[in-house]
Scaffold this active site. Structure first.
Site, short mmCIF file in Angstrom:
data_model
loop_
_atom_site.label_atom_id
_atom_site.label_comp_id
_atom_site.label_asym_id
_atom_site.label_seq_id
_atom_site.Cartn_x
_atom_site.Cartn_y
_atom_site.Cartn_z
CG HIS A 34 -0.27 -0.27 2.52
ND1 HIS A 34 0.65 0.59 3.07
CD2 HIS A 34 -0.37 -1.31 3.39
CE1 HIS A 34 1.07 0.12 4.23
NE2 HIS A 34 0.48 -1.04 4.44
CG HIS A 37 4.17 -1.67 2.24
ND1 HIS A 37 2.93 -2.25 2.10
CD2 HIS A 37 4.67 -2.16 3.41
CE1 HIS A 37 2.70 -3.06 3.11
NE2 HIS A 37 3.74 -3.02 3.93
CB SER A 185 -2.56 -1.37 8.47
OG SER A 185 -2.40 -2.76 8.72
#
Length: 292
Positions: A34, A37, A185
């Site tokens: 996502h 990252h 997350s």
């Protein structure tokens, strides 16, 4: 971007890069990439000439009743995101390559890993410490970027790197957030629209706690309890824990002292989905009511 699955091949590539004086940065993930990252990749790219992204859903950091088997694994989508983000090497080994038959070594890190997540998820940080050490040995980076969302994990990794004299710079990246403050997350995909909206209360409550500290409150234990109550009241979620730790030692803290920094950490259950978040407060050099 080159995809590598064999640890020996990855080590060989990294060794050649090092011999060519290439600065290597690594970003370790469990996939389901996502924007959080991607922000880590961008930070690694700013500091290193070559970026390695690892994707490995590590079985040893999941408990027996956790979501290992249903953890999202959209590899093709992840590979496309990694490529578009400018990753040079995608290291995506199978479990058998990391933990071959006969594997019997584990790394434990007492102290920082014993509280909060460590207490709630026995064995979790041993699994994290072991796989991170293996991935560092395989990718041989000069720097490794980790997100502050997993603040206790970051503290454990720093401890392991220091204690084992691993020659890598650990870089912390700020937490990416959704518009309501919810920390980005991979597990957010499990949330319903209503849960996602309600989850904004976690960050609001942590920020409220920092505001109270800035206003002069020093009782961290009482403030943590009040924050847990606020999260539960505003979200309707079950609070697993809210606690303060000293930012330097990551040990529990019950009273704010001048010149110290503290981190408030929270774990919350939105239905069956466990969400974690944290926020840091740097104390001024003088706190009202404290003797000089």
């Amino acid at each position: 971007m080159q995809t590598v699955t064999d640890p020996v091949e990855m080590q060989t590539i990294s060794e050649k890069l090092r011999l060519g004086r290439q600065l290597i940065g690594v970003v370790m993930t469990m996939g389901a990439l996502h924007e959080g990252h991607i922000s880590l990749v961008k930070l690694a790219r700013e500091q290193a000439g070559t970026v390695i992204l690892t994707i490995f859903v590590n079985p040893t950091q999941f408990g027996p009743n956790e979501d290992f088997h249903r953890y999202p694994r959209p590899f093709e989508q992840d590979a496309a995101l990694a490529r578009s983000a400018g990753v040079d090497y995608l290291f995506a080994p199978e479990a058998g390559a990391i933990y071959p038959e006969g594997f019997s070594t584990a790394i434990s890190c007492s102290g920082v890993s014993d509280l909060l997540e460590g207490e709630k998820r026995p064995g979790h940080f041993s699994g994290v410490a072991t796989v991170v050490t293996k991935l560092l040995n395989i990718t041989r980076p000069h720097l490794a970027v980790f997100g502050e969302k997993d603040a206790q994990q970051l503290a454990v990794i720093r401890r392991v790197v220091t204690d084992l004299n691993i020659p890598v710079k650990v870089v912390a990246a700020p937490t990416m957030r959704e518009s309501n403050g919810l920390a980005v997350s991979s597990r957010n995909i499990y949330l319903t629209a209503g849960q996602r909206e309600s989850a904004g209360a976690i960050w609001r409550s942590l920020q409220h706690a920092l505001d109270r500290l800035a206003a002069g409150e020093t009782g961290l234990k009482e403030l943590a309890e009040a924050t847990a109550t606020m999260i539960a009241s505003e979200s309707g979620f079950r609070v697993d824990y809210v606690a303060f730790v000293d930012e330097e030692t990551f040990m529990p803290a019950e009273r704010a002292l001048k010149g110290r920094s503290y981190r408030i950490l929270a774990a919350v259950f939105a239905g069956g989905i466990r969400l974690i978040d944290n926020a840091c407060f740097a104390s001024p050099t003088h706190i009202a009511g404290e003797e000089a």
